[in-house]
Structure formats: structure tokens, C-alpha cells
Design a protein around this motif. Structure first.
Motif: not given
Length: 126
Positions: A82, A85-86, A89, A99-100, A103-104, A106-107
Motif C-alpha cells: 500500500a 502503490i501510494k 500514484s 490506484f483505486d 488500494i481497494n 490492499l485494504r
């Protein structure tokens, strides 16, 4: 008499999600320019590949303490992924849509891995 059915690695949600996600990220990173690929890209792919790899290795261990140790490593790698990937971005190496999506996923992974840890702690005796 019906035979006993055993859990397989490919039955684990955490493994399925992380394995597919690592392939998704790989396809993005291989398209990057050399410098981005060599620096951030290698860190990101190592971290994200490590999630599924640690789940697989833990699954293959015999003792539950060994299994859980690898599952904790997988969860930590999800958090590391995460982070990377941030950075990707922020540095405009990926689209907002990618990204969305990433990250979704990964969360969701730490929760899935926690379920795996809980299952291992409660269902295994060794």
C-alpha cells in the motif's frame, strides 16, 4: 462414506486476491520507464509478490506457529505494498483508476489474512 475434504491453497480468499493482484501490478510495472521500474517498481513488485508467497509458504508449513508467522509476514507485506502503490500514484506512474482498484484490494487483504490467522489458531491443534 464420504472422504474427508481438505482445504487447498487455491481455496483461500487471501491467496486468491493477493495472487491476482500481484499479476495485475506486474502488468503495470513492466510498462514503466527504466528508472521508475528499477527503483519504485522493483520495491512494489517484491512487496506485492511477497503477500501471496508468504501465504503459500505458511500454508505449506506443518506447525500452526510456523504457519501464523508467515501469515503475519504476508499481512505486513500488504501494508508495505500500500505504501509503494501510494508512491506510484503520487509520482504519476499509475492512473487514478488503477490506484483505486489496487488500494481497494490492499485494504481488504489484512482482514482476509486475519481471518486466515484466526482460522489457523482455532482449527489446528499442532
Amino acid at each position: 462414506m464420504v472422504g474427508k475434504q481438505y482445504l487447498k491453497l487455491d481455496d483461500l480468499n487471501s491467496y486468491i486476491i493477493s495472487s491476482k493482484l500481484s499479476d495485475y501490478v506486474w502488468k503495470l510495472v513492466v510498462e514503466w520507464e527504466w528508472f521508475a521500474k528499477r527503483t519504485l517498481g522493483s520495491q512494489l513488485t517484491d512487496a506485492i509478490d511477497s503477500v501471496a508467497a508468504n501465504i503459500a509458504e505458511g500454508f505449506g508449513r506443518y506447525h500452526k506457529k510456523d504457519k501464523i508467522k508467515f501469515y503475519y509476514n504476508a499481512r505486513a507485506s500488504a501494508y508495505e505494498s500500500a505504501h509503494w502503490i501510494k508512491k506510484a500514484s503520487i509520482r504519476q506512474l499509475i492512473t487514478q483508476k488503477d490506484f483505486d482498484y489496487i488500494i481497494n484490494k490492499l485494504r481488504k487483504l489484512p482482514k482476509e489474512i486475519n481471518h486466515l490467522i484466526d482460522f489457523t489458531q482455532t482449527k489446528l491443534t499442532i
